[in-house]
Design an enzyme around this catalytic site. Sequence first.
Site, PDB file in Angstrom:
ATOM      1  N   ARG A 159       0.835  -1.218   0.000  1.00  0.00           N
ATOM      2  CA  ARG A 159       0.000   0.000   0.000  1.00  0.00           C
ATOM      3  C   ARG A 159       0.859   1.253   0.000  1.00  0.00           C
ATOM      4  NH1 ARG A 159      -1.931   1.208   6.075  1.00  0.00           N
ATOM      5  NH2 ARG A 159      -0.473  -0.129   7.153  1.00  0.00           N
ATOM      6  N   SER A 177      -5.011   5.027   5.471  1.00  0.00           N
ATOM      7  CA  SER A 177      -4.670   3.605   5.442  1.00  0.00           C
ATOM      8  C   SER A 177      -4.314   3.124   4.035  1.00  0.00           C
ATOM      9  CB  SER A 177      -5.844   2.773   5.966  1.00  0.00           C
ATOM     10  OG  SER A 177      -6.085   3.075   7.313  1.00  0.00           O
ATOM     11  N   GLU A 184     -19.222   3.458  -0.245  1.00  0.00           N
ATOM     12  CA  GLU A 184     -18.414   2.850  -1.301  1.00  0.00           C
ATOM     13  C   GLU A 184     -19.178   2.647  -2.599  1.00  0.00           C
ATOM     14  OE1 GLU A 184     -18.771   1.661   1.802  1.00  0.00           O
ATOM     15  OE2 GLU A 184     -16.809   2.044   2.689  1.00  0.00           O
ATOM     16  N   PHE A 199     -14.501  -3.903   1.067  1.00  0.00           N
ATOM     17  CA  PHE A 199     -15.532  -2.940   0.657  1.00  0.00           C
ATOM     18  C   PHE A 199     -15.523  -2.715  -0.859  1.00  0.00           C
ATOM     19  CE2 PHE A 199     -14.009  -1.459   4.962  1.00  0.00           C
ATOM     20  CZ  PHE A 199     -14.957  -2.200   5.650  1.00  0.00           C
ATOM     21  N   ASP A 224      -7.435  -6.654  13.229  1.00  0.00           N
ATOM     22  CA  ASP A 224      -8.787  -6.139  12.946  1.00  0.00           C
ATOM     23  C   ASP A 224      -9.807  -7.266  12.788  1.00  0.00           C
ATOM     24  OD1 ASP A 224      -8.373  -3.483  13.230  1.00  0.00           O
ATOM     25  OD2 ASP A 224      -8.166  -3.045  11.090  1.00  0.00           O
ATOM     26  N   ARG A 227      -1.712  -4.774   3.814  1.00  0.00           N
ATOM     27  CA  ARG A 227      -1.503  -3.802   4.882  1.00  0.00           C
ATOM     28  C   ARG A 227      -0.075  -3.844   5.413  1.00  0.00           C
ATOM     29  NH1 ARG A 227      -1.195  -4.590  10.243  1.00  0.00           N
ATOM     30  NH2 ARG A 227      -1.477  -2.752  11.551  1.00  0.00           N
TER      31      ARG A 227
END
Lengths: 272, 318
Positions: free
Chosen positions: B14, B41, B62, B87, B121, B171
Amino acid sequence: MKRPSIELLEDKAKQTRRHIIRMLGKAGSGHPGGSLSAIDLIVALYYGKLRHDPQNPAWPDRDRFVLSKGHSCPALYAVLAETGYFPVSELDTLRQFGTRLQGHPDCHLTPGIEISSGSLGQGLSVGLGMALAAKIDKKDYRVYVMLGDGEIEEGQIWEAAMAASHYGLDNLCAIIDNNGLQIDGPINQVMSPLPIPDKWLAFGWNVIQINGHDMKKILQAYDEAETLKGKPTVIIAKTIKGKGVSFMEGDADWHGKAPNKEQTEAALVELA
Amino acid sequence: MPVKTTTTKMVSTREAYGETLLELGNAHEEIVVLDADLSKSTTTAKFGKKFPNRFFNMGIAEANMMNTAAGLATCGKVPFVSTFSIFASGRAWEQVRNTVCHSGLNVKIVATHGGVAVGADGCSHQCIEDFALMRAIPTMTVMAPCDAVETKKAVTAAYHHKGPVYIRLGRAAVPILTEEQDSFSIGKALIMREGGDVAIIACEIMVAEALKAAEMLSAKGVEASVVNLHTLKPIDRETITMVAKETGAVVTAEQHVLDGGMGSAVAMVLAKESPVPMEMIGIDNRFGQSGEPATLFKEYRLTADDIAAAALNAYNRK
């Protein structure tokens, strides 16, 4: 643009209503109710307001029209044919295998269709993107999006309403074909979106309410929407589902049912 | 071809995305970026800071974001749309299918936080179904680069490609495995290591695990090829068939459910072109959960050890 007379617009509306009935009768399936309720608004837009060029559908500075309630495409196809995007004779191919006139709009196939639609709730977001692009590029084209009143039950409509207001998109105009009926019945019985004007006001839009079958009022609304700055505008047009054909008017059963041969003939007599 | 070895430099894909967007944005005025309140993020916030007039935070919405991108694309913009992969591919699937792809629009969906490697998460944020969801859409291009260097190439290639693209990024910081001079083109897999006994086909951060597995196998006298299948669709039939024929045994490795993922895409090719003993590493009909990525990799049998064991199974079935 030189604006045609109200009489000419009304004639065009009658002529395109005949096209709608003929093509749906021939196709044997499709959506007459919402096509007939929306046709006056679409005729007024294409003949009286929209900057467009049927010979050059990709003209970058054209105004955009998004038919978010894609099932009413017979109305749009009739107007696109009459304004010269493709031959009127092609209307006979509606919904047949290999046709450019799909059951719901396909932008790859049909000249003048800006975006494929049919899955309800998505068109206002698309129009929002087009309106943002105009702002980025400092262009003055306007974007019109037609929504069904049942369609505004979709949550995405309100995401788009919030975003259009947030970005102050005064070049975006939503038109609600408020015929009061959806497939399963009256909108206030199936899943009430009422009160419609209050909701749009609360989302930060200018609201104009008109009779969606009055050509003069429709044109006035389109003009007024253009003068309102800083916010998007919604025109809530009160319409009659099936308008122009007595036995279809106000009957939810004509949402997605084509007329048979006798019904087609009877409807065409009424629209003569 | 030299054998690639893992290095110690760790960068998340990312982060590489955010840097690449800045470079692309400098060179190409028509690039616009949309995010759904996750720009820190996904790292698109960097683009937003530098090009505020071409960055649109669409809030936590979204579906609307995806179709706003579609509208921008009809007007000649090249939108990069970012949020977490769950999403982008899940919440907005039907917008991607019916409006973006069916209209053939030039929208680039770059989704971060793929797989169980998201970690603490937990399940709701660990997307393990996006390959299946995005692969299923006609005309879609699907990529999952393995490191920061390859991410830059994939994102750049996505810009130059005309049509919808989905890229899954991660991530966590991951090792740099590829080199600047390695060739990259959409749909052309990269052979990371050559060996004649078994082929490991991996994508995304599982390429690192595959390379480690190959070293373990080598210590046991089994030489593995490692194929970095950075593009899941269109799939590189030629390379997949070639390594299957050369080695006679194939293992796939992905951070994704087995149903409809990269492994099943590879199996579709090999069932027709070169049926060989095959094993699949992936998540077997389970959801993710909270935990350190390393712990989760053990729990879901995604480690180099698991890949090496599967490779031996495939090898022994020859």
